[in-house]
Scaffold this motif. Sequence first.
Motif, PDB file in Angstrom:
ATOM      1  N   PHE A 106      -0.755 -14.287  -6.909  1.00 15.61           N
ATOM      2  CA  PHE A 106      -0.509 -12.934  -6.399  1.00 15.61           C
ATOM      3  C   PHE A 106      -0.766 -12.880  -4.897  1.00 15.61           C
ATOM      4  CE2 PHE A 106      -2.152 -12.721 -10.749  1.00 15.61           C
ATOM      5  CZ  PHE A 106      -1.051 -12.164 -11.391  1.00 15.61           C
ATOM      6  N   ASP A 107      -0.012 -12.019  -4.231  1.00 11.97           N
ATOM      7  CA  ASP A 107      -0.207 -11.822  -2.790  1.00 11.97           C
ATOM      8  C   ASP A 107      -0.945 -10.517  -2.506  1.00 11.97           C
ATOM      9  OD1 ASP A 107       2.547 -13.390  -3.238  1.00 11.97           O
ATOM     10  OD2 ASP A 107       1.510 -14.111  -1.437  1.00 11.97           O
ATOM     11  N   ILE A 108      -0.719  -9.527  -3.357  1.00 12.84           N
ATOM     12  CA  ILE A 108      -1.550  -8.320  -3.336  1.00 12.84           C
ATOM     13  C   ILE A 108      -1.913  -7.977  -4.777  1.00 12.84           C
ATOM     14  CG2 ILE A 108      -1.624  -5.808  -2.931  1.00 12.84           C
ATOM     15  CD1 ILE A 108      -0.038  -6.142  -0.433  1.00 12.84           C
ATOM     16  N   ILE A 109      -3.196  -7.764  -4.991  1.00 11.88           N
ATOM     17  CA  ILE A 109      -3.686  -7.235  -6.266  1.00 11.88           C
ATOM     18  C   ILE A 109      -4.380  -5.925  -5.918  1.00 11.88           C
ATOM     19  CG2 ILE A 109      -5.380  -7.537  -8.116  1.00 11.88           C
ATOM     20  CD1 ILE A 109      -5.155 -10.622  -7.536  1.00 11.88           C
ATOM     21  N   TYR A 110      -4.048  -4.857  -6.627  1.00 13.28           N
ATOM     22  CA  TYR A 110      -4.815  -3.627  -6.390  1.00 13.28           C
ATOM     23  C   TYR A 110      -5.247  -3.030  -7.721  1.00 13.28           C
ATOM     24  CZ  TYR A 110      -0.386  -0.969  -7.059  1.00 13.28           C
ATOM     25  OH  TYR A 110       0.788  -0.444  -7.542  1.00 13.28           O
ATOM     26  N   ALA A 111      -6.291  -2.246  -7.657  1.00 14.96           N
ATOM     27  CA  ALA A 111      -6.865  -1.695  -8.885  1.00 14.96           C
ATOM     28  C   ALA A 111      -7.767  -0.513  -8.561  1.00 14.96           C
ATOM     29  CB  ALA A 111      -7.685  -2.764  -9.610  1.00 14.96           C
ATOM     30  N   GLY A 112      -7.482   0.612  -9.157  1.00 14.26           N
ATOM     31  CA  GLY A 112      -8.440   1.716  -9.117  1.00 14.26           C
ATOM     32  C   GLY A 112      -9.709   1.231  -9.805  1.00 14.26           C
ATOM     33  N   ALA A 113     -10.864   1.630  -9.273  1.00 12.86           N
ATOM     34  CA  ALA A 113     -12.122   1.089  -9.797  1.00 12.86           C
ATOM     35  C   ALA A 113     -12.417   1.504 -11.230  1.00 12.86           C
ATOM     36  CB  ALA A 113     -13.281   1.551  -8.911  1.00 12.86           C
ATOM     37  N   GLN A 114     -11.872   2.647 -11.653  1.00 13.05           N
ATOM     38  CA  GLN A 114     -12.442   3.356 -12.809  1.00 13.05           C
ATOM     39  C   GLN A 114     -12.128   2.791 -14.197  1.00 13.05           C
ATOM     40  OE1 GLN A 114     -10.358   4.699 -10.557  1.00 13.05           O
ATOM     41  NE2 GLN A 114      -8.688   5.783 -11.540  1.00 13.05           N
ATOM     42  N   LYS A 115     -11.889   1.478 -14.296  1.00 13.97           N
ATOM     43  CA  LYS A 115     -11.825   0.858 -15.622  1.00 13.97           C
ATOM     44  C   LYS A 115     -12.922  -0.225 -15.650  1.00 13.97           C
ATOM     45  CE  LYS A 115      -7.563   2.765 -15.764  1.00 13.97           C
ATOM     46  NZ  LYS A 115      -7.220   4.051 -16.347  1.00 13.97           N
ATOM     47  N   ASN A 116     -12.622  -1.386 -15.142  1.00 15.53           N
ATOM     48  CA  ASN A 116     -13.572  -2.499 -15.262  1.00 15.53           C
ATOM     49  C   ASN A 116     -14.462  -2.691 -14.049  1.00 15.53           C
ATOM     50  OD1 ASN A 116     -13.042  -3.453 -17.842  1.00 15.53           O
ATOM     51  ND2 ASN A 116     -11.252  -4.606 -17.164  1.00 15.53           N
ATOM     52  N   MET A 117     -14.293  -1.893 -13.010  1.00 14.18           N
ATOM     53  CA  MET A 117     -14.993  -2.205 -11.773  1.00 14.18           C
ATOM     54  C   MET A 117     -16.034  -1.190 -11.355  1.00 14.18           C
ATOM     55  SD  MET A 117     -13.361  -3.392  -8.152  1.00 14.18           S
ATOM     56  CE  MET A 117     -13.183  -1.758  -7.502  1.00 14.18           C
ATOM     57  N   GLY A 118     -15.914   0.054 -11.817  1.00 13.43           N
ATOM     58  CA  GLY A 118     -16.876   1.048 -11.370  1.00 13.43           C
ATOM     59  C   GLY A 118     -16.405   2.450 -11.684  1.00 13.43           C
ATOM     60  N   PRO A 119     -17.006   3.441 -11.020  1.00 14.90           N
ATOM     61  CA  PRO A 119     -16.590   4.821 -11.246  1.00 14.90           C
ATOM     62  C   PRO A 119     -15.347   5.150 -10.436  1.00 14.90           C
ATOM     63  CG  PRO A 119     -18.369   4.762  -9.660  1.00 14.90           C
ATOM     64  CD  PRO A 119     -18.100   3.331 -10.048  1.00 14.90           C
ATOM     65  N   ALA A 120     -14.707   6.262 -10.733  1.00 15.78           N
ATOM     66  CA  ALA A 120     -13.562   6.723  -9.950  1.00 15.78           C
ATOM     67  C   ALA A 120     -13.995   6.979  -8.515  1.00 15.78           C
ATOM     68  CB  ALA A 120     -12.993   8.004 -10.560  1.00 15.78           C
ATOM     69  N   GLY A 121     -13.090   6.736  -7.577  1.00 16.67           N
ATOM     70  CA  GLY A 121     -13.387   7.084  -6.192  1.00 16.67           C
ATOM     71  C   GLY A 121     -13.194   5.958  -5.199  1.00 16.67           C
ATOM     72  N   THR A 122     -12.925   4.760  -5.694  1.00 17.36           N
ATOM     73  CA  THR A 122     -12.544   3.700  -4.758  1.00 17.36           C
ATOM     74  C   THR A 122     -11.476   2.831  -5.418  1.00 17.36           C
ATOM     75  OG1 THR A 122     -13.307   1.955  -3.248  1.00 17.36           O
ATOM     76  CG2 THR A 122     -14.378   2.071  -5.416  1.00 17.36           C
ATOM     77  N   THR A 123     -10.707   2.156  -4.584  1.00 15.30           N
ATOM     78  CA  THR A 123      -9.621   1.295  -5.052  1.00 15.30           C
ATOM     79  C   THR A 123      -9.782  -0.060  -4.387  1.00 15.30           C
ATOM     80  OG1 THR A 123      -8.177   3.212  -5.188  1.00 15.30           O
ATOM     81  CG2 THR A 123      -7.106   1.056  -5.216  1.00 15.30           C
ATOM     82  N   LEU A 124      -9.761  -1.083  -5.203  1.00 13.43           N
ATOM     83  CA  LEU A 124      -9.843  -2.434  -4.675  1.00 13.43           C
ATOM     84  C   LEU A 124      -8.442  -2.912  -4.300  1.00 13.43           C
ATOM     85  CD1 LEU A 124     -11.315  -5.170  -4.233  1.00 13.43           C
ATOM     86  CD2 LEU A 124     -10.809  -5.677  -6.630  1.00 13.43           C
ATOM     87  N   VAL A 125      -8.308  -3.493  -3.121  1.00 13.06           N
ATOM     88  CA  VAL A 125      -7.044  -4.135  -2.729  1.00 13.06           C
ATOM     89  C   VAL A 125      -7.388  -5.534  -2.233  1.00 13.06           C
ATOM     90  CG1 VAL A 125      -4.943  -3.953  -1.359  1.00 13.06           C
ATOM     91  CG2 VAL A 125      -6.161  -1.872  -1.990  1.00 13.06           C
ATOM     92  N   VAL A 126      -6.801  -6.525  -2.886  1.00 13.14           N
ATOM     93  CA  VAL A 126      -7.000  -7.925  -2.494  1.00 13.14           C
ATOM     94  C   VAL A 126      -5.676  -8.415  -1.917  1.00 13.14           C
ATOM     95  CG1 VAL A 126      -7.586 -10.245  -3.294  1.00 13.14           C
ATOM     96  CG2 VAL A 126      -8.702  -8.249  -4.328  1.00 13.14           C
ATOM     97  N   ILE A 127      -5.718  -8.921  -0.699  1.00 10.94           N
ATOM     98  CA  ILE A 127      -4.484  -9.202   0.032  1.00 10.94           C
ATOM     99  C   ILE A 127      -4.487 -10.606   0.608  1.00 10.94           C
ATOM    100  CG2 ILE A 127      -3.005  -8.461   1.953  1.00 10.94           C
ATOM    101  CD1 ILE A 127      -4.396  -5.779   1.897  1.00 10.94           C
ATOM    102  N   LYS A 128      -3.394 -11.314   0.400  1.00  8.29           N
ATOM    103  CA  LYS A 128      -3.201 -12.572   1.124  1.00  8.29           C
ATOM    104  C   LYS A 128      -2.742 -12.187   2.528  1.00  8.29           C
ATOM    105  CE  LYS A 128      -1.849 -17.246   0.427  1.00  8.29           C
ATOM    106  NZ  LYS A 128      -1.145 -18.228  -0.407  1.00  8.29           N
ATOM    107  N   GLU A 129      -3.618 -12.399   3.481  1.00 10.06           N
ATOM    108  CA  GLU A 129      -3.434 -11.787   4.798  1.00 10.06           C
ATOM    109  C   GLU A 129      -2.116 -12.189   5.473  1.00 10.06           C
ATOM    110  OE1 GLU A 129      -7.067 -12.274   7.031  1.00 10.06           O
ATOM    111  OE2 GLU A 129      -6.428 -10.811   8.534  1.00 10.06           O
ATOM    112  N   GLU A 130      -1.648 -13.397   5.199  1.00  6.73           N
ATOM    113  CA  GLU A 130      -0.477 -13.901   5.943  1.00  6.73           C
ATOM    114  C   GLU A 130       0.815 -13.132   5.624  1.00  6.73           C
ATOM    115  OE1 GLU A 130      -0.283 -17.987   4.578  1.00  6.73           O
ATOM    116  OE2 GLU A 130       1.081 -17.450   2.964  1.00  6.73           O
ATOM    117  N   ILE A 131       0.835 -12.369   4.542  1.00  3.67           N
ATOM    118  CA  ILE A 131       2.090 -11.667   4.224  1.00  3.67           C
ATOM    119  C   ILE A 131       2.244 -10.372   5.019  1.00  3.67           C
ATOM    120  CG2 ILE A 131       2.105 -12.592   1.860  1.00  3.67           C
ATOM    121  CD1 ILE A 131       1.530  -9.612   0.962  1.00  3.67           C
TER     122      ILE A 131
END
Lengths: 356, 356
Positions: free
Chosen positions: B184-209
């Motif tokens: 994947f080059d970008i993975i994103y996920a709202g926190a409120q399932k497996n990562m934490g409470p509602a209110g933040t969103t994780l974005v993982v990015i391959k910077e070169e794209i």
Amino acid sequence: MKKHNYSAGPCILPKEVFEKAAQAILDFNNSGLSILEISHRSKDFVAVMEEARALVLELLGLEGKGYQALFLAGGASLEFLMVPYNLMKVDGKAAYLDTGTWANNAIKEAKLFGETLIVGSSKAENYNHIPKNYSIPADASYFHCTSNNTIFGTQMKSFPNTDIPVVCDMSSDIFSRSLDFTQFDIIYAGAQKNMGPAGTTLVVIKEEILGNSGRMIPGMLDYQQHIAKESMYNTPPVFPVYASLLTLQWLKNLGGIAAIEKINEAKANLLYTEIDRNPLFKGVSAVEDRSLMNVTFDLENEAHQEKFDAMWKAVGISGLTGHRSVGGYRASIYNAMPIESVQVLVDVMKELENKI
Amino acid sequence: MKKHNYSAGPCILPKEVFEKAAQAILDFNNSGLSILEISHRSKDFVAVMEEARALVLELLGLEGKGYQALFLAGGASLEFLMVPYNLMKVDGKAAYLDTGTWANNAIKEAKLFGETLIVGSSKAENYNHIPKNYSIPADASYFHCTSNNTIFGTQMKSFPNTDIPVVCDMSSDIFSRSLDFTQFDIIYAGAQKNMGPAGTTLVVIKEEILGNSGRMIPGMLDYQQHIAKESMYNTPPVFPVYASLLTLQWLKNLGGIAAIEKINEAKANLLYTEIDRNPLFKGVSAVEDRSLMNVTFDLENEAHQEKFDAMWKAVGISGLTGHRSVGGYRASIYNAMPIESVQVLVDVMKELENKI
């Protein structure tokens, strides 16, 4: 040791908010569930959102006057672009008052959408006052201003009379003073000063001004869609909204804005009086534009800095260092700051005078 | 009574996360201050943000591979428009896989930016399976998919091989199973399932794209600006980020994704086995595409609904009602759901069979 939290934001909140919020994380409304794990569509959370939205309008005196309150995510910085997206007509223009760093950030985003006129600026004097005697073109889509400048310690005491929509970033002084809030068409504010913890942004909108920009607005940036979904277009920041409600309830129980305004005036008066009286200190911003929320001041002689810093740290004061673009000191004395904490700071200033 | 929280999100989180989060609201790191009132620029919170960002890359096996992790605000829905803003070339196009409601919402926003090709869709069968054998045009700016469909209970078991950037909305199954995340080059996920409470969103990015769309991107929507500011472009949602860190620490202590995957497989296996065995129940989604996170099922005979609903409510189960667009039941068995709670549900299903 008791702490005196002078942080500019996130900042001090009422102690009862911390206690109730911590309890709700362990067991919300005796449900056996945490506020962090309940559905945002649950009856209990829908009630939180409804009460918070209604309480905002009640506290601002905007009930039944065509306004809607939204609790969005993203921070006030997201409003910097949502405002032009929703209000600036295609091929239109907007008028901005440049009173500091945050006003500038709003201007930067607006420029991506169209002609952005700076109708007044105090940049040349490092934003130590609020520009006056500017005129606002009648053909602009809206006028944007920042009511309180957190970094520079200035505050607008009045707002211009204009027929175009007035948009105001009140992030650092909302719910702190009585104003005729009907003079604004959009008020927005990041929660993390007078309203709650970081993580939600309040937007209060006079609904009739929407729908005229002629732009295709992405759903998440469209105020009309957020209003239609009653501030639940997507999963809202549940906990920050809940903690904001607790803070709004605290304010209402205290007597609302009129009551807190008196306390805020007393706190600011206590501190500014000492700054003006004490020969070791000087104020930074123009006297007539002094903020009741962020008091910027400095030592007359920087040789005293080391001694003064050690003294205020020793009595439990934190967050007093000024922003790097101003220097000196900044005492942020938001709603939840007790006057006793301001007295502690004033006492240290007097003590420094006695020691020098 | 012990509660068994089957909510689809916000959802169950580990009990130790609730306990540590509540404690930090009363006194964070023995500072005498609440996590809700400290500056996001304080040493203590900067350490939280840094640890959370690093832990994400460590858990996903993406350390030192050119990726950056961001904790943004706004919800995954904001990513629906940030992705095309950052990646879709002016006059370019993007390829989307249509696997359900959330994929559709992403498609709707992308269409505002340019040609949006739907390369595969299971809409005609109410999204009961994942489309296969689709092809992805080599000249699209990126390919977008949704790894797990919360509402419909389907999950992608593999991902297409393509030379263009792959963007994946993993809101409802991130950190739940081992994958080669470098695909994947970008993975994103709202926190409120497996990562934490509602209110933040994780974005993982391959910077070169990044940096190739040719668009003028507002600062708050620009991944490069968020990366440059180390996920502090503006005040981040402090508490949701902290609670997410606590959840990530819990996962790491448990043994990381490989360990939780085994537990998740055991839970899903227990429940699907009962659905397939028990003549009163049937699964909703295609067997080969069944989600390990959201188990959708229904009664063979709706006459049993009232009895079944009363039975699961009586044992403390909540949040089991299916989404209105699918009906029936949905058991969301995210990372923090213990297998004992799944056994309680299975026991109720067996009990219903015995009573009928």
